[in-house]
Motif scaffolding. Structure first.
Motif, PDB file in Angstrom:
ATOM      1  N   THR A  41      -0.768   3.385   2.411  1.00 55.11           N
ATOM      2  CA  THR A  41      -0.877   2.982   3.781  1.00 55.11           C
ATOM      3  C   THR A  41       0.394   2.692   4.447  1.00 55.11           C
ATOM      4  OG1 THR A  41      -0.999   0.507   2.760  1.00 55.11           O
ATOM      5  CG2 THR A  41      -3.197   1.680   3.380  1.00 55.11           C
ATOM      6  N   GLY A  42       0.670   3.574   5.283  1.00 57.78           N
ATOM      7  CA  GLY A  42       1.980   3.282   6.268  1.00 57.78           C
ATOM      8  C   GLY A  42       1.299   2.523   7.369  1.00 57.78           C
ATOM      9  N   ASN A  43       2.257   2.295   8.541  1.00 58.71           N
ATOM     10  CA  ASN A  43       1.803   1.692   9.639  1.00 58.71           C
ATOM     11  C   ASN A  43       1.014   2.490  10.549  1.00 58.71           C
ATOM     12  OD1 ASN A  43       2.958  -0.759   9.161  1.00 58.71           O
ATOM     13  ND2 ASN A  43       4.848  -0.124  10.392  1.00 58.71           N
ATOM     14  N   PRO A  44      -0.285   1.929  10.895  1.00 57.95           N
ATOM     15  CA  PRO A  44      -1.074   2.931  11.645  1.00 57.95           C
ATOM     16  C   PRO A  44      -0.556   3.250  13.064  1.00 57.95           C
ATOM     17  CG  PRO A  44      -1.805   0.722  11.817  1.00 57.95           C
ATOM     18  CD  PRO A  44      -0.826   0.591  10.538  1.00 57.95           C
ATOM     19  N   VAL A  45      -0.745   4.381  13.546  1.00 60.63           N
ATOM     20  CA  VAL A  45      -0.230   4.778  14.882  1.00 60.63           C
ATOM     21  C   VAL A  45      -1.177   4.288  15.938  1.00 60.63           C
ATOM     22  CG1 VAL A  45       0.331   6.700  16.203  1.00 60.63           C
ATOM     23  CG2 VAL A  45       0.768   6.698  13.716  1.00 60.63           C
TER      24      VAL A  45
END
Lengths: 369, 336
Positions: A41-45
């Motif tokens: 999980t990266g930061n959601p756009v």
């Protein structure tokens, strides 16, 4: 809502009492790209982050903002091409945000879309007759007199020669192709059409014709439009109300005339000051507000007010304690004047930005909202 | 390669979008719209080299289809041995054909095969049938696999794409030739039915080639699925199947056609190569087998080696020239 219903119904025309489309706090977060092999999980756009607006029957809502502010994503969420990650979309009072494709199919008749690029929005392998007739086939509708007759009627209505039924898209110009796209959107007699920058790929003389065609169709069929554009003059020409978006949020939403004549949000000020005015005297007299810096990443938006990193007012006019407030507290979109909602802690009415000049696209008299 | 974009015709044929009065259009109403196929055909007709290739392909196909008729008219068949009797074209002592160029005579227009005295012309005719049937069937197999898997991988992406793409990568890095030789040898040992040879040959040639077209199709679909006409169909309520087959698949026609014409000669060469190695069809003549046989007589009867080689060369060249011309004709950006 129910408590105020009698008074508002009395004050407003009956048709606009119940909104056709009601978008409440809609979010569309795209999953962020994973940073490594292990972390998924990266930061959601946050392409669209808490957008609310209403569209009434027969009304045009303009949606403006710079590239990447989420206006096209909003349009696609409204027409259910992509599923929102949060919030509710009510169409004629019914929440359509969670509906499956099958349940959605009958509703597709009511909401249609016109696309930006007239070159990629028409299948190069299909004739115009097939393209404009596709809505009938998909929806299993049998129009009176057959599909061909209905299609030719539509072609005539949007200003195309019905004899060109068997031609292919590559034989048409950009403006004609956009008319084909309009005919296709019109086929099922929708109530709402989402226009995703329908004229920005066309040259200016053709833009005016297509915009005028859209207006004629609106009055003929009682259509409502969500009109997405980045050209403020076009939006001013066609819209009843206008929403200004920045970084997935609505900065300011109000009726067309108050937005252009008395804008309150610093971002709107900057946008309006950039609209060219075809008068060198006015042009040299007026202030041009330049925004510095880049659009922040929608996956890690600034704290507090999302606009504070580029806000000219924040930089030059506010005191330190006011800046602190902008940095830490998220403003809410609230009514600062009747019918005029602004997302700003320190809004300010400015009337000097556009001098009440009509944009270059205005070819007919101003619309009475 | 994109075949979907606007063409130069657009600039010529399309009037400006200002014309709102249908009757005032400058194009006469009875002019039929030209489809992309008819435009491609016009361009192809101007390409003489490709047309020549096409004519040769048609000739080869006709020869292959009517091989029995030709044999009946010609009065020979591929198995008939002409090495006995006083009129035999074979020298009793050396076993080589009498006369120049491998024994060319009115009865045997391209000469005869040494020792057996079989007619070379009719063997080449039946060899064309073998070659084309194997090549076309193998190409069909790789098309069916490649197009359907490429369409699925490109359209659905996600895990389906991962599985299919990795499988194709594995197949592309597979030692195909060695595997084919081993497989044919093993299967022929288990089952000596001649028909099974045909299927094995088709499988080996077709199955290992499908990743080539599969990758092309996947790439095309990846770009096509993002086009706005796909979104338009979706916003009208179209399902995945309809979008895949009605909206996207017709746009793949060009690449598939070009791949087909370039894959058939490839498979012909493959069939000839495997036959040369003794792994081809049994019981029916093939160009590869003839080449392999002729190898022994290279010094004494070079003409025997020359003719099957020439047949392969002409057929492969014709398909390749035609395929190239077709690609140019279908590519709107080519300036020819």
């Amino acid at each position: 809502m129910t408590t105020t219903a009698p008074s508002s119904a009395a004050a407003q025309p009956a048709t606009s009492s119940a909104p056709l489309l009601e978008v409440t706090d809609v979010q569309k977060w795209f999953p962020g790209r994973s940073k490594g092999l292990l972390s998924r999980t990266g930061n959601p756009v946050k392409a669209v982050d808490g957008v609310s607006f209403t569209v009434h029957e027969g009304e045009t809502l303009g949606l403006v903002g710079e590239s990447g502010c989420g206006k096209s994503t909003t349009g696609r969420v409204v027409s259910k091409l992509i599923e929102p990650t949060g919030g509710a979309i009510r169409f004629q009072g019914r929440d359509i945000s969670g509906l499956s494709r099958r349940a959605m199919r009958p509703l597709r008749r009511e909401v249609q879309m016109i696309f930006q690029d007239p070159y990629s929005s028409l299948n190069p392998r299909q004739t115009i007759g097939t393209i404009v007739g596709t809505p009938f086939r998909i929806q299993g509708q049998k129009p009176e007199g057959g599909v061909k007759k209905a299609v030719q009627g539509l072609m005539e209505r949007v200003g195309l020669n019905p004899e060109h039924y068997n031609r292919y898209p590559h034989e048409f110009s950009g403006g004609q192709r956009q008319r084909i796209g309009i005919a296709r959107a019109l086929a099922l007699r929708p109530k709402l059409i989402v226009c995703d920058e329908p004229v920005s790929a066309l040259d200016v003389s053709v833009q005016a014709q297509v915009v005028n065609l859209l207006e004629d169709l609106q009055s003929e069929f009682g259509l409502a439009y969500v009109f997405i554009a980045h050209d403020l003059s076009v939006v001013r020409h066609i819209s009843d109300r206008v929403a200004v978006m920045y970084l997935g949020k609505i900065m300011e939403i109000t009726d067309r005339d108050s937005l252009y004549e008395s804008p309150m949000h610093p971002y709107t000020h900057a946008l309006l000051s950039a609209v060219p005015i075809p008068d060198p005297a006015v042009e040299s007299r007026r202030e041009r507000i330049l925004l510095t810096g880049d659009l922040p990443s929608p996956s890690s938006p600034p704290s507090g007010c999302v606009f504070h990193t580029r806000c000219p007012k924040y930089r030059t006019e506010l005191s330190d304690s006011q800046r602190e407030h902008c940095r830490t507290t998220q403003p809410v979109l609230e009514e600062k004047r009747p019918g005029h909602q602004v997302y700003c802690h320190f809004p300010q009415v400015r009337t000097d930005l556009i001098d009440g000049q009509p944009g270059p696209v205005r070819t007919t008299g101003p619309k009475t909202a | 390669m994109s075949i979907g974009g606007p063409t130069e015709f657009e600039a010529v044929t399309a009037a400006d979008g200002m014309n709102t009065d249908p009757s005032g259009d400058d194009a006469p109403a009875d002019i039929q719209g030209r489809s992309l196929a008819s435009i491609a055909w016009r361009r192809l007709r101007r390409d003489k080299v490709a047309l020549a290739g096409g004519v040769v392909i048609v000739l080869f196909v006709l020869v292959a289809v009517f091989a029995d008729l030709i044999a009946a008219v010609y009065g020979q068949n591929p198995d008939r041995q002409n090495n006995l009797g006083p009129t035999s074209p074979i020298n009793d002592v050396t076993g080589l054909p009498n006369g120049a160029f491998g024994g060319i005579s009115p009865e045997h227009i391209l000469g005869v095969i040494p020792l057996s005295g079989q007619d070379l012309f009719i063997n080449l005719v039946y060899g064309a049938r073998t070659s084309l049937s194997v090549a076309i069937t193998a190409t069909a197999l790789s098309l069916v696999l490649g197009v359907s898997l490429g369409l699925i991988a490109g359209y659905f992406r996600g895990w389906a794409d991962t599985v299919i793409s990795r499988t194709m990568d594995v197949l592309l890095s597979f030692p195909t030739l060695l595997f084919s030789i081993a497989l044919i040898a093993v299967v022929s040992y288990i089952n000596s039915d001649p028909a099974i040879r045909f299927y094995i040959l088709v499988f080996v040639l077709g199955f290992f080639a499908f990743p080539y077209i599969g990758r092309i199709v996947r790439g095309q679909v990846l770009s096509l699925r993002e086009k706005e006409f796909v979104e338009a169909a979706r916003s009208l309520g179209a399902g995945n199947i309809r979008i895949m087959f009605r909206e996207i698949a017709p746009n793949l026609f060009g690449p598939i056609l070009v791949y087909t014409t370039l894959s058939i000669p490839n498979n012909m060469l493959g069939e000839a190569g495997l036959s040369f190695l003794g792994l081809g069809l049994v019981g029916t003549p093939s160009w590869g087998q003839l080449l392999s046989d002729a190898n022994q007589y290279l010094q004494v009867d070079p003409f025997y080696l020359f003719l099957p080689g020439l047949a392969i060369f002409i057929a492969v060249l014709a398909f390749n020239l035609f395929g190239d011309g077709l690609r140019d004709a279908l590519d709107p950006k080519s300036t020819r």
